[in-house]
Design an enzyme around this catalytic site. Sequence first.
Site, short mmCIF file in Angstrom:
data_model
loop_
_atom_site.label_atom_id
_atom_site.label_comp_id
_atom_site.label_asym_id
_atom_site.label_seq_id
_atom_site.Cartn_x
_atom_site.Cartn_y
_atom_site.Cartn_z
N GLU A 1 9.35 15.75 15.89
CA GLU A 1 9.76 15.65 14.49
C GLU A 1 8.96 16.65 13.66
O GLU A 1 7.74 16.55 13.55
CB GLU A 1 9.54 14.22 14.00
CG GLU A 1 10.15 13.94 12.65
CD GLU A 1 10.04 12.47 12.26
OE1 GLU A 1 10.96 11.97 11.60
OE2 GLU A 1 9.03 11.84 12.61
N GLU B 1 9.92 1.10 10.71
CA GLU B 1 10.96 2.12 10.58
C GLU B 1 10.24 3.45 10.76
O GLU B 1 9.45 3.86 9.92
CB GLU B 1 11.64 2.03 9.22
CG GLU B 1 12.95 2.80 9.16
CD GLU B 1 12.79 4.18 8.57
OE1 GLU B 1 12.71 5.15 9.37
OE2 GLU B 1 12.75 4.31 7.35
N LYS C 1 0.85 -1.18 0.00
CA LYS C 1 0.00 0.00 0.00
C LYS C 1 0.89 1.24 0.00
O LYS C 1 1.52 1.56 0.99
CB LYS C 1 -0.93 0.06 1.21
CG LYS C 1 -2.04 1.12 1.00
CD LYS C 1 -2.62 1.63 2.28
CE LYS C 1 -1.86 2.79 2.88
NZ LYS C 1 -1.92 4.05 2.06
N CYS D 1 13.20 10.80 7.72
CA CYS D 1 13.14 10.33 9.11
C CYS D 1 14.46 10.53 9.84
O CYS D 1 14.48 10.79 11.04
CB CYS D 1 12.77 8.84 9.14
SG CYS D 1 11.17 8.46 8.39
#
Length: 500
Positions: free
Chosen positions: A404, A273, A198, A307
Amino acid sequence: MASTVPSIERAARGVTSAPVLDFLRRPKRLLIGGKWVTAKSGKTFETINPANEEVLALVPEGDKADVDEAVKTARKAYEYGKWPTINPHQRAKYLLTIADLIEKHVDELAILETLNNGMAISLARGFTLMAADTFRYYAGWATKIYGETNPSDPSMFNYTLREPVGVCGQIIPWNGPIAMLAWKIAPALACGNVSILKPAEQTPLTALRIGELIMEADLPEGVVNIVTGYGETAGAAIASHPDIDKVAFTGSTEVGKLILQASSGNLKRVSLELGGKSPNIVFPDADLEDAVPTSLMGFCMLSGQVCCAGTRVFVQSDFHDRFVDHLTHYASKVKAGDPLDASTMVGPLVSKEQFNRVNGYIGTGKNEGAKTAIGGQVRTGKGFFVDPTIFTDVKNSMKIAREEIFGPVAAVIPFKDENDAVFQGNDTTYGLAAAVWTRDVSRAFRVARAIKAGTVWVNCYNNIDPISPFGGYKQSGIGRELGKHSLDLYTQIKSVYVKL
């Protein structure tokens, strides 16, 4: 049903590549069981060009019913098809063919990636070539998935087999679609698994185009399935499906926790992750000519939507002002602009939502008392552009240093000495990556060992190779992708005892 009819001429303005324009004009479908099909609901959604906010294509809105169909097809391919037991040399050839096809279409795929994601075209091309390298790397592993012969009594022969896990649900993010597709599909296929992929709803186009290339490679039906749709529906259905054996996810820590919870129904294997707030530690003896521009790209590459971005730049106190002056000077030369221009380093953010999120954090930083050395202004006009922004007067306890941001925004934080650098660097819930800049080899080794992160770069940043494992400590994830260790995610071990 989405009502906007895409204007390819407006959305792909400046693109002359006939294969790209032809793909954009073709109706988009789900790939299930080797066939291109519409979503069962008949719904579609828009995917846009973040550089000009024009609609590129209408994409099927797959949901639980489509995931159920994909799982049924994948299960049949795994239990009764030839893929799990195919000659490993033949499996390697399939992966090599996919790699060759990706490389053959590198320019087309890079343009599609840039149109849909907004990343600079040079970066998109690099990611596409990395995807080809990843398939080639795992093609080599298809013939090297060994079991073991164990010491045993002479009357008993004991050995182990490494077997595929089964049906793998794989959910990839919008910030590096081509690379993340390869990181997921290549090891799964090398080990004999089947896949249901997906892609992120923001960036489905290159996944669908690579699906066409996979069809061209003539893989058996049902080995690779692609379901486009939203995370809350199609993604959630994959995470909770009782007949999926393993889920791999790359994305935010918040969503990763939801996937982990959803997977508990059948105790499926999960690899994650997730996010990061990576420390980039600069000592006074660093090579400024290398450390400054590399640190800049450490938080500006892909417009900071990485990331492992080095968004917390720690600089020793007596070196702080000089470093900031140099970093600001380099940043002043970088403007977010047309990502299809070969000279562009920073393109737009991926979406309006992300644009608002990043600018919200910039406002928060100012309200917390941090100062902007450069950037920090909200850009107007078409496209979701944010210029590189550098904050000073930052404490590691501030929100802009804790959370973040996922934009081209860095917080420069002073430290006293080596111990303080390590302490502040580790003072985070994340642990994906880190960097150390110093000419002192002993210090580099000490800090690299002391930092709690899955990857540590010394005098460099953002170096990634399919050979080396990638993943995080703490809330940055579970498991490792790339390298030989990723085979543990896609195989299970069987012990066999034979009485002689």
